[in-house]
Design a protein around this motif. Structure first.
Motif, PDB file in Angstrom:
ATOM      1  N   THR A  16       0.834  -1.203   0.000  1.00  0.00           N
ATOM      2  CA  THR A  16       0.000   0.000   0.000  1.00  0.00           C
ATOM      3  C   THR A  16       0.871   1.256   0.000  1.00  0.00           C
ATOM      4  O   THR A  16       0.624   2.197  -0.764  1.00  0.00           O
ATOM      5  N   LYS A  19       2.794   1.772  -3.395  1.00  0.00           N
ATOM      6  CA  LYS A  19       1.956   2.307  -4.476  1.00  0.00           C
ATOM      7  C   LYS A  19       1.689   3.803  -4.326  1.00  0.00           C
ATOM      8  O   LYS A  19       1.381   4.478  -5.299  1.00  0.00           O
ATOM      9  N   LYS A  48       3.191   0.910   9.076  1.00  0.00           N
ATOM     10  CA  LYS A  48       2.976   1.839   7.968  1.00  0.00           C
ATOM     11  C   LYS A  48       3.905   3.044   8.074  1.00  0.00           C
ATOM     12  O   LYS A  48       4.495   3.466   7.073  1.00  0.00           O
TER      13      LYS A  48
END
Length: 77
Positions: A16, A19, A48
């Protein structure tokens, strides 16, 4: 020796984040693989925020000094 796909690249959080950033070189992807693998060996899973910082560094969005300053501020509180 047969080259195998790195399991660190199968992390959906990493995918994620990847991208959402400009493309980086294969060498930079390999460096991120090494960081994720080293963390895994220490029993830590990159989150993250960690991947965000790594991709920001690799793509040139931020300098190492900027990331260090952000981490200092985050953990100083």
């Amino acid at each position: 020796m047969e080259k195998r796909e790195n399991p660190c690249r199968e992390d959906p959080v990493r995918e994620t984040v990847r991208k959402a950033h400009p493309p980086i070189t294969p060498e930079d992807e390999e460096a991120i693989d090494q960081v994720a693998a080293s963390m895994a060996l220490s029993g830590m899973q990159p989150d993250k925020d960690c991947y965000e910082r790594l991709y920001q560094l690799a793509s040139g969005e931020k300098t190492l000094e900027e990331v260090i300053a952000e981490l200092d501020e985050k953990y100083r509180q």
